[in-house]
Design an enzyme around this catalytic site. Sequence first.
Site, mmCIF file in Angstrom:
data_model
loop_
_atom_site.group_PDB
_atom_site.id
_atom_site.type_symbol
_atom_site.label_atom_id
_atom_site.label_comp_id
_atom_site.label_asym_id
_atom_site.label_seq_id
_atom_site.Cartn_x
_atom_site.Cartn_y
_atom_site.Cartn_z
ATOM 1 N N ARG A 92 8.461 -28.952 1.426
ATOM 2 C CA ARG A 92 8.236 -30.342 1.017
ATOM 3 C C ARG A 92 7.885 -30.496 -0.454
ATOM 4 N NH1 ARG A 92 7.038 -33.812 5.371
ATOM 5 N NH2 ARG A 92 8.586 -33.370 6.988
ATOM 6 N N TYR A 93 6.986 -29.650 -0.944
ATOM 7 C CA TYR A 93 6.564 -29.895 -2.323
ATOM 8 C C TYR A 93 6.410 -28.645 -3.176
ATOM 9 C CZ TYR A 93 1.977 -28.935 -0.222
ATOM 10 O OH TYR A 93 0.936 -28.379 0.460
ATOM 11 N N MET A 94 6.468 -27.449 -2.582
ATOM 12 C CA MET A 94 6.312 -26.255 -3.404
ATOM 13 C C MET A 94 7.543 -25.981 -4.265
ATOM 14 S SD MET A 94 3.325 -25.139 -3.220
ATOM 15 C CE MET A 94 3.534 -23.577 -4.068
ATOM 16 N N THR A 120 8.525 -27.770 -6.439
ATOM 17 C CA THR A 120 8.230 -28.253 -7.788
ATOM 18 C C THR A 120 7.731 -27.129 -8.685
ATOM 19 O OG1 THR A 120 5.979 -28.855 -7.123
ATOM 20 C CG2 THR A 120 7.670 -30.555 -6.947
#
Length: 474
Positions: free
Chosen positions: A341-343, A345
């Site tokens: 989901r967000y790693m 980035t």
Amino acid sequence: MSEFSELVRILPLDQVAEIKRILSRGDPIPLQRLASLLTMVILTVNMSKKRKSSPIKLSTFTKYRRNVAKSLYYDMSSKTVFFEYHLKNTQDLQEGLEQAIAPYNFVVKVHKKPIDWQKQLSSVHERKAGHRSILSNNVGAEISKLAETKDSTWSFIERTMDLIEARTRQPTTRVAYRFLLQLTFMNCCRANDLKNADPSTFQIIADPHLGRILRAFVPETKTSIERFIYFFPCKGRCDPLLALDSYLLWVGPVPKTQTTDEETQYDYQLLQDTLLISYDRFIAKESKENIFKIPNGPKAHLGRHLMASYLGNNSLKSEATLYGNWSVERQEGVSKMADSRYMHTVKKSPPSYLFAFLSGYYKKSNQGEYVLAETLYNPLDYDKTLPITTNEKLICRRYGKNAKVIPKDALLYLYTYAQQKRKQLADPNEQNRLFSSESPAHPFLTPQSTGSSTPLTWTAPKTLSTGLMTPGEE
């Protein structure tokens, strides 16, 4: 400024106001402008309804606008706008437009792609009659054939490079096509990722196996996951650094094209937008390879598929994905959901052994380690002794306007490496010393494989289209 760039600078309610002005002023109605405004208004609402407001992409706008423009009609007597739109159900769209653009009425029909009945019947007829086409329509099967062995993979790259050399007339086109072919393959990337690389971000990084290499940052990708494009030393012809040097000699800075409704993050991109279309047409027309004869099959985008399959066949499947971004193990201590989901980035880099493998200077030992393919040549030792020039004036003359965009230290390294590498390729004794491995990773990089005993050389005309210096002036 393109129409898309102009439209994204107009606020949504101002777009609605312009639509009303067009419809109220009577004949002649500028239907093309009206189609563009209607498409932008519809996409703005549709994208804003998503949980995470998504940007409007140029490709999406172009696709939907085309259908609207072809079918757009305005009946002045009833104040009704007619057009087709690519939706399963257009009732909500009609009601929304009538609410936002009152007092005008809208009739929106579902756009359906026409079916070629003759083509469909012929296809079924051939299949039922037991006639099998020699050409497989399965893209995956064709890619698997090409990437089945080391020889089949690199031989395909060789044949395509030779085709480009033989069939292109303009030097600018030739170096651009070679650059596109080599870099999409060697980076397992989409052609658009290569196109969107920011040339101002070129930097030198240290690699444990190869020494200094270059990389450039790509802020915009199809998956919205940022990545890098890498330029590293390789044996012989298929060398990303040599391809970059030749490309920058002929092609100046390319202004960044606005591809979404968001403000562009940088001023220049690496490739012209039209290059991908031009390359696709060239390959489809000139190449006899089965993979390029498949209707709607990958051409400019083939590199990432071929490299992913090639790595998979060499027990390196986890190092690349069909999506064009290098993949790594998810970070220790991070949940699977967080990683997906967000790693992403967190900027990730490919492992060094991958560059070592692709360079051809290393091979995988029985113990699973990457060791020198030939002990006589060590790219690390060579890099340490590479005499990097400090003549910035020479760099400015050689690379022209590119020297105002790309960092000087990157160009100084690139120039020095390219000059030394070309000397090696032009010297048969030096070439034999470098490429005398019993099982070279790139089997086509020997002089004999080119069909001639003539050493590989590179020359440029006395006057370049970009007004740059020629190699003989250094």
